[in-house]
Motif scaffolding. Structure first.
Motif, PDB file in Angstrom:
ATOM      1  N   PRO A   7       0.835  -1.212   0.000  1.00 24.99           N
ATOM      2  CA  PRO A   7       0.000   0.000   0.000  1.00 24.99           C
ATOM      3  C   PRO A   7       0.861   1.249   0.000  1.00 24.99           C
ATOM      4  O   PRO A   7       1.958   1.287   0.580  1.00 24.99           O
ATOM      5  N   SER A   8       0.377   2.296  -0.651  1.00 25.06           N
ATOM      6  CA  SER A   8       1.155   3.521  -0.788  1.00 25.06           C
ATOM      7  C   SER A   8       0.240   4.720  -0.634  1.00 25.06           C
ATOM      8  O   SER A   8      -0.982   4.585  -0.472  1.00 25.06           O
ATOM      9  N   TRP A   9       0.821   5.911  -0.757  1.00 28.07           N
ATOM     10  CA  TRP A   9       0.068   7.147  -0.627  1.00 28.07           C
ATOM     11  C   TRP A   9      -0.870   7.383  -1.819  1.00 28.07           C
ATOM     12  O   TRP A   9      -1.799   8.186  -1.728  1.00 28.07           O
ATOM     13  N   MET A  10      -0.664   6.682  -2.917  1.00 32.80           N
ATOM     14  CA  MET A  10      -1.495   6.876  -4.104  1.00 32.80           C
ATOM     15  C   MET A  10      -2.828   6.146  -4.027  1.00 32.80           C
ATOM     16  O   MET A  10      -3.759   6.491  -4.759  1.00 32.80           O
ATOM     17  N   ASP A  11      -2.941   5.126  -3.201  1.00 34.97           N
ATOM     18  CA  ASP A  11      -4.136   4.284  -3.201  1.00 34.97           C
ATOM     19  C   ASP A  11      -5.419   5.052  -2.886  1.00 34.97           C
ATOM     20  O   ASP A  11      -6.406   4.921  -3.625  1.00 34.97           O
ATOM     21  N   PRO A  12      -5.502   5.850  -1.813  1.00 33.48           N
ATOM     22  CA  PRO A  12      -6.770   6.565  -1.555  1.00 33.48           C
ATOM     23  C   PRO A  12      -7.151   7.529  -2.678  1.00 33.48           C
ATOM     24  O   PRO A  12      -8.339   7.632  -3.040  1.00 33.48           O
ATOM     25  N   ILE A  13      -6.158   8.208  -3.270  1.00 32.41           N
ATOM     26  CA  ILE A  13      -6.455   9.160  -4.341  1.00 32.41           C
ATOM     27  C   ILE A  13      -6.937   8.429  -5.585  1.00 32.41           C
ATOM     28  O   ILE A  13      -7.905   8.848  -6.245  1.00 32.41           O
ATOM     29  N   THR A  14      -6.276   7.319  -5.927  1.00 31.85           N
ATOM     30  CA  THR A  14      -6.668   6.559  -7.112  1.00 31.85           C
ATOM     31  C   THR A  14      -8.059   5.964  -6.957  1.00 31.85           C
ATOM     32  O   THR A  14      -8.868   5.994  -7.904  1.00 31.85           O
ATOM     33  N   VAL A  15      -8.355   5.428  -5.779  1.00 31.74           N
ATOM     34  CA  VAL A  15      -9.674   4.837  -5.542  1.00 31.74           C
ATOM     35  C   VAL A  15     -10.768   5.902  -5.630  1.00 31.74           C
ATOM     36  O   VAL A  15     -11.847   5.672  -6.197  1.00 31.74           O
ATOM     37  N   PHE A  16     -10.488   7.109  -5.091  1.00 32.42           N
ATOM     38  CA  PHE A  16     -11.488   8.177  -5.146  1.00 32.42           C
ATOM     39  C   PHE A  16     -11.722   8.653  -6.581  1.00 32.42           C
ATOM     40  O   PHE A  16     -12.864   8.891  -6.999  1.00 32.42           O
ATOM     41  N   LEU A  17     -10.639   8.803  -7.363  1.00 32.85           N
ATOM     42  CA  LEU A  17     -10.799   9.298  -8.729  1.00 32.85           C
ATOM     43  C   LEU A  17     -11.463   8.273  -9.645  1.00 32.85           C
ATOM     44  O   LEU A  17     -12.167   8.646 -10.595  1.00 32.85           O
ATOM     45  N   GLU A  18     -11.267   6.972  -9.381  1.00 30.39           N
ATOM     46  CA  GLU A  18     -11.813   5.945 -10.263  1.00 30.39           C
ATOM     47  C   GLU A  18     -13.209   5.494  -9.848  1.00 30.39           C
ATOM     48  O   GLU A  18     -14.054   5.230 -10.707  1.00 30.39           O
ATOM     49  N   SER A  19     -13.468   5.414  -8.541  1.00 26.89           N
ATOM     50  CA  SER A  19     -14.767   4.895  -8.080  1.00 26.89           C
ATOM     51  C   SER A  19     -15.498   5.830  -7.142  1.00 26.89           C
ATOM     52  O   SER A  19     -16.567   5.459  -6.639  1.00 26.89           O
TER      53      SER A  19
END
Length: 449
Positions: A323-335
């Protein structure tokens, strides 16, 4: 008898008549095939003619059954040797249907026409001929001894080209091409006898130029293995690929390293494989095929074999992604998925406005700079090492290293801190740095009395 002489049938006439009947019953050239026995077909071609000989084996002797010859005319003179072989096979079936329908026919040849006619991606006249030939139960065998092949060669008056008998190496020309939407590869394989196999491959996935060159090389080696080539001479206009395969260049990219391993593994299936770099002017035909595949499918491309590849031959698979710092941002932008905490949700919305996702990759937006590719923590060490001490690096300081990373198109939140820490741990920087001659501890000022 016209002169009134009486005709007399003597014993010598009877003996001559019996001998004549024996000759008619057993002709010295062509014979009658036995029911249930297989027939063997031999083909031969030249630039102006083609011939086919049908024989039947009786023990170790081959008895000729029938032969077919034809002079090529018009557009047939411009056919490639592979097309002429297929045409000779088709004409034999059309002229001698009674033999092919009543007997099992085995074709003996030293060419790879069987593999080509059975490919599902043929185009033009070769596809039409392959469909017509599929109605007959034809088998293929490699030609070990000459036997009836000498008769087929005699029918077309082969003079004996020394280049076709002395050389045993197959020539392979490969080239890859890419554009903004597609990628393609061109392959030209030429046998020692002069038969040319042309293949055009289209890639339906994002691909780089070096990756396309490796895909073309792998496709050419696969085609050569299918047609039975043992000694191969490969020509490519990519200096990177040829130098990496020959060991002159070192493959630093992890994806190209896997391609190189795949090429070496496939080359072990041949007796001899040599690869050399040639100028683009000497590789024009393969270059045209690769550009043809990278643009759009062609129509009626003679005996061209057109292929379509939806996945690359080599892929990089990460066994476990932390897990990294990008996961919450990517999940929010995609779903548009948000955490339960309102404070965290507000901060995530404000932070996600600075980012965008393109084909599953996270990028950071800026006012006066292009999109920056966001890196996973597992990739940061490799990028820092390449930019700092790679082929274009010159051991710069921490702040300059961070700014250079931004110019290269990369971003992560702690890149300034990580750059300074990386430079501080660099052994070469510590050994060659120009240190100031300062005391080990701070000086305490003293006032004079």
């Amino acid at each position: 008898m016209k002169k009134g002489i009486e005709f007399e049938w003597t014993p010598s006439c009877e003996e001559s008549f019996k001998h004549f009947k024996e000759i008619l019953a057993t002709p010295p050239v062509l014979g009658k095939p036995k029911v249930g026995e297989p027939l063997y077909l031999y083909l031969a071609i030249t630039d102006e003619a083609m011939a086919a000989v049908l024989v039947q084996e009786e023990g170790k002797v081959q008895q000729p059954i029938y032969f077919v010859s034809k002079a090529l005319q018009g557009a047939e003179l411009r056919y490639s040797k592979l097309e002429k072989l297929a045409l000779a096979l088709l004409i034999s079936f059309c002229r001698l249907p009674q033999y092919f329908q009543g007997h099992q026919v085995v074709m003996r040849t030293d060419q790879g026409i069987c593999q080509i006619l059975q490919k599902p991606d043929l185009a033009g006249r070769m596809m039409t001929w392959a469909i017509q030939l599929s109605q007959y139960d034809l088998q293929y065998e490699p030609r070990h001894v000459i036997k009836a092949q000498a008769m087929a060669d005699f029918l077309v008056e082969v003079t004996g080209d020394p280049t076709e008998t002395t050389s045993i190496r197959w020539m392979l020309h490969v080239d890859g091409a890419t554009n903004q939407t597609f990628g393609g590869a061109g392959i030209i394989l030429e046998s020692p006898a002069g038969v040319i196999y042309e293949q055009s491959i289209k890639f339906e996935f994002p691909i780089s130029n070096n990756q396309a060159e490796y895909e073309a090389l792998l496709g050419g080696l696969t085609l050569a293995r299918e047609v039975g080539a043992t000694r191969l001479e490969v020509c490519s206009d990519s200096q990177v690929v040829t130098s990496q395969v020959n060991g002159t260049y070192q493959a630093r990219d992890s994806l190209l390293q896997k391609y190189l391993e795949k090429v070496k593994e496939l080359s072990k299936q041949f007796e001899e494989v040599t690869i050399q770099h040639v100028p683009r002017e000497r590789n024009t035909r393969a270059d045209l095929l690769s550009k043809l595949a990278s643009t759009k499918p062609g129509v009626g491309n003679r005996s061209l074999i057109q292929g379509l590849i939806k996945e690359p031959a080599v892929t990089l698979h990460l066994t476990k992604i932390n897990p990294s710092w990008m996961d919450p941002i990517t999940v929010f932008l995609e779903s548009s998925k948000l955490p339960d905490d309102k404070k965290t949700t507000k901060a995530l919305r404000r932070e996600a406005a600075k980012y965008a996702t393109i084909q599953g990759q996270l990028f950071r937006k800026g006012l006066s700079q292009p999109l920056l590719k966001c890196l996973h923590p597992d990739q940061m060490d490799y990028v820092l090492r390449e930019v700092h001490e790679g082929c274009c690096g010159h051991h710069i300081g921490g702040k300059a290293l961070a700014r250079k990373l931004i110019r290269a198109g990369y971003y992560w939140p702690s890149m300034m801190k990580d750059s300074k820490e990386f430079v501080r741990k660099c052994i070469k920087c510590q050994e060659n740095d120009n240190f100031h001659k300062a005391p080990a501890s701070e000086l305490s000022p003293l006032t004079s009395s």
